[in-house]
Motif scaffolding. Structure first.
Motif, PDB file in Angstrom:
ATOM      1  N   ASP A   1       0.821   5.426   2.296  1.00  0.00           N
ATOM      2  CA  ASP A   1       1.670   5.932   1.840  1.00  0.00           C
ATOM      3  C   ASP A   1       2.748   5.437   2.398  1.00  0.00           C
ATOM      4  O   ASP A   1       3.776   4.938   2.103  1.00  0.00           O
ATOM      5  CB  ASP A   1       1.953   7.551   2.091  1.00  0.00           C
ATOM      6  CG  ASP A   1       0.729   8.093   1.127  1.00  0.00           C
ATOM      7  OD1 ASP A   1       0.511   7.719   0.142  1.00  0.00           O
ATOM      8  OD2 ASP A   1       0.688   9.409   1.434  1.00  0.00           O
ATOM      9  N   LEU A   2       2.538   4.814   4.185  1.00  0.00           N
ATOM     10  CA  LEU A   2       3.763   4.234   4.720  1.00  0.00           C
ATOM     11  C   LEU A   2       4.288   2.968   4.783  1.00  0.00           C
ATOM     12  O   LEU A   2       5.239   2.837   3.987  1.00  0.00           O
ATOM     13  CB  LEU A   2       3.073   4.627   6.405  1.00  0.00           C
ATOM     14  CG  LEU A   2       4.312   3.825   7.653  1.00  0.00           C
ATOM     15  CD1 LEU A   2       4.955   5.520   7.691  1.00  0.00           C
ATOM     16  CD2 LEU A   2       3.834   4.867   8.862  1.00  0.00           C
TER      17      LEU A   2
ATOM     18  N   VAL B   1       3.201   1.451   1.272  1.00  0.00           N
ATOM     19  CA  VAL B   1       4.419   1.218   0.354  1.00  0.00           C
ATOM     20  C   VAL B   1       5.775   2.257   0.623  1.00  0.00           C
ATOM     21  O   VAL B   1       6.748   1.602   0.428  1.00  0.00           O
ATOM     22  CB  VAL B   1       3.118   2.284  -0.169  1.00  0.00           C
ATOM     23  CG1 VAL B   1       4.195   2.892  -2.128  1.00  0.00           C
ATOM     24  CG2 VAL B   1       1.793   1.931  -1.036  1.00  0.00           C
ATOM     25  N   LYS B   2       6.164   2.762   1.067  1.00  0.00           N
ATOM     26  CA  LYS B   2       7.708   3.478   1.796  1.00  0.00           C
ATOM     27  C   LYS B   2       8.255   2.280   2.377  1.00  0.00           C
ATOM     28  O   LYS B   2       9.139   2.219   1.993  1.00  0.00           O
ATOM     29  CB  LYS B   2       7.506   4.791   2.097  1.00  0.00           C
ATOM     30  CG  LYS B   2       8.934   5.102   2.500  1.00  0.00           C
ATOM     31  CD  LYS B   2       8.955   6.325   3.342  1.00  0.00           C
ATOM     32  CE  LYS B   2       9.407   6.792   3.403  1.00  0.00           C
ATOM     33  NZ  LYS B   2      10.033   8.650   4.131  1.00  0.00           N
ATOM     34  N   ALA B   3       7.213   1.435   3.023  1.00  0.00           N
ATOM     35  CA  ALA B   3       7.962   0.384   3.833  1.00  0.00           C
ATOM     36  C   ALA B   3       8.756  -0.746   3.369  1.00  0.00           C
ATOM     37  O   ALA B   3       8.982  -1.957   3.172  1.00  0.00           O
ATOM     38  CB  ALA B   3       6.947  -0.316   4.959  1.00  0.00           C
ATOM     39  N   LYS B   4       7.516  -0.487   1.537  1.00  0.00           N
ATOM     40  CA  LYS B   4       7.392  -2.023   0.722  1.00  0.00           C
ATOM     41  C   LYS B   4       6.890  -3.274   0.861  1.00  0.00           C
ATOM     42  O   LYS B   4       6.468  -4.539   0.256  1.00  0.00           O
ATOM     43  CB  LYS B   4       9.579  -2.617  -0.138  1.00  0.00           C
ATOM     44  CG  LYS B   4      10.056  -1.389  -0.754  1.00  0.00           C
ATOM     45  CD  LYS B   4      10.946  -1.442  -0.471  1.00  0.00           C
ATOM     46  CE  LYS B   4      11.733  -0.174  -1.432  1.00  0.00           C
ATOM     47  NZ  LYS B   4      12.942  -0.613  -2.150  1.00  0.00           N
TER      48      LYS B   4
ATOM     49  N   ASN C   1       1.738  -2.644  -2.358  1.00  0.00           N
ATOM     50  CA  ASN C   1       1.846  -2.222  -3.683  1.00  0.00           C
ATOM     51  C   ASN C   1       1.093  -2.022  -4.407  1.00  0.00           C
ATOM     52  O   ASN C   1      -0.061  -1.669  -3.622  1.00  0.00           O
ATOM     53  CB  ASN C   1       2.902  -2.898  -4.961  1.00  0.00           C
ATOM     54  CG  ASN C   1       2.994  -4.125  -5.024  1.00  0.00           C
ATOM     55  OD1 ASN C   1       1.221  -4.215  -4.581  1.00  0.00           O
ATOM     56  ND2 ASN C   1       3.118  -5.407  -5.589  1.00  0.00           N
TER      57      ASN C   1
END
Length: 414
Positions: A197-198, A200-203, A206
């Motif tokens: 999740d971390l 993915v949030k930081a891009k 994906n």
């Protein structure tokens, strides 16, 4: 007088307890100074009187003993196992200290075990994963990895012991796996849910997702069976294979292992049936057809044997053993006629039968030679035993010129 004895005894016990406390403090001080040998020596002074010590000091003793034996990761495998056992003797009065030491030991073992496995030191990895399991019995995954490491180390006795324990515990190894794709590399990576999740949030990642892993029960039962096979324990192996096949009926390795077991037990009928079952799954596997042919040849079913060897050669044209055995089917069938030929008399009828059998034998030998010639045409540089069998056939049929010609080729190939 009795009062004096009681007082004296009380004073003795008090002095005794004081000595125990003193040694425990000495051990604790030595541990803080990383002097584990001194700590062990101090604790050894307490050991003989352990039955008389107060419970709170007894727990302190076991905890300090665990620290001394573990030696901040430097303890031997034997000492570490004793340290784990000592920790289990500590009561809840030191729950916090035990949890902290357990966490330190667990992280250390896990790091060491992973490093050992990655570097190919499977013996050490197996021991370290087993120590982790002994420390945290609820986490049976550690025992599974210990078994896997033992297999890699070819320590099948240890692996079997662990696999049987896992089987008895009903271990499945099913977990929820979290993953995401690394945008830079384009590769999917498995990680904890929090890290996924971390990222993915930081891009940086994906395509997040999760999946449930497959059960390892069939694999465990299969490995139990295969280890029994390697140890020539036929009855145990058959029982384990039957159980494994119930869990994974189409597993080709299990089918072949069961077939080989029946072959060892000289039950060729069951062997052939299982090989046919395997061929249905892998019709283009030349080795399966070859093995069917070997058993058919052994049972003097020459037509079935030839068909199997020919099929193997279609799938693998350079299969020398298949070519040799196809040729052998004709030779063996021809040799089967010799007994009847030798039993015939000198009557006209017997002479006619003899000539008939001799012509059939020669024809079979010629077909045996033709099988090898066809193989040589497709494989111009065959193995020496192909040439040698052809020479033997020509010598048996009296074709000396052909025999000499092949002998010259064999000599040139050496």
């Amino acid at each position: 007088m009795k009062k004096q004895v009681i007082v004296a005894l009380a004073l003795s016990i008090s002095a005794f307890s004081f000595a125990q406390k003193k040694e425990l403090k000495a051990a604790e001080k030595a541990i803080k100074s990383n002097n584990y040998a001194e700590a062990k020596a101090a604790l050894n002074q307490v050991t003989p009187t352990l039955s008389s010590i107060d419970d709170k000091y007894k727990s302190k003793y076991y905890f300090l003993q665990a620290e001394a034996l573990y030696a901040n990761g430097a303890g031997s495998a034997e000492d570490v196992n004793k340290a784990i056992e000592s920790l289990s003797m500590v009561d809840d009065s030191m729950k916090g200290e035990v949890a902290e030491l357990t966490s330190v030991m667990q992280n250390s073992f896990l790091t060491k075990a992973n490093e050992s496995f990655t570097s190919g030191n499977y013996k050490a990895a197996s021991t370290e994963f087993e120590q982790l399991y002994n420390m945290v019995p609820a986490d049976t995954t550690y025992l599974y990895y210990s078994a896997v490491s033992a297999v890699q180390d070819k320590d099948y006795d240890t692996a079997l012991k662990h696999y049987i324990t896992l089987d008895e515990l009903g271990y499945t190894g099913i977990t929820t796996e979290y993953f995401a794709t690394n945008i830079e590399t384009g590769k999917e990576e498995v990680m904890s849910k929090e890290n996924r999740d971390l990222f993915v949030k930081a891009k940086s990642h994906n395509k997040p997702g999760q999946r449930v892993t497959e059960s390892k029960q069939a694999e465990i039962t299969k490995n139990i069976a295969l280890i029994y096979v390697s140890q020539d324990k036929s009855e145990e192996a058959l029982a384990a294979i039957k159980k494994a096949r119930q869990q994974d009926p189409e597993n080709i390795d299990l089918i072949l292992s069961e077939a080989n077991l029946y072959l060892k037990l000289e039950d060729t009928e069951k062997f052939s049936a299982l090989m046919e079952e395997a061929i249905k799954q892998q019709p283009d596997n030349p080795n399966l057809h070859y093995n069917i042919g070997v058993i058919a040849l052994k049972n003097k079913d020459f037509e079935q044997a030839r068909a199997s060897f020919q099929k193997a050669l279609v799938l693998k044209p350079d299969y020398a053993d298949a070519a040799l055995n196809e040729s052998t089917t004709y030779i063996d069938e021809g040799n089967e006629l010799i007994e009847e030929m030798n039993s015939l008399g000198t009557s006209a009828k017997d002479n006619a039968r003899y000539d008939e059998l001799r012509a059939k034998k020669t024809s079979l030998f010629d077909q045996g030679a033709d099988a090898l010639i066809k193989y040589i045409e497709k494989n111009p540089n065959p193995e020496p035993n192909i040439y040698q069998q052809l020479i033997n056939i020509y010598n048996a049929t009296g074709e000396t010129a052909k025999s000499k010609e092949i002998q010259a080729k064999l000599d040139a190939a050496k």
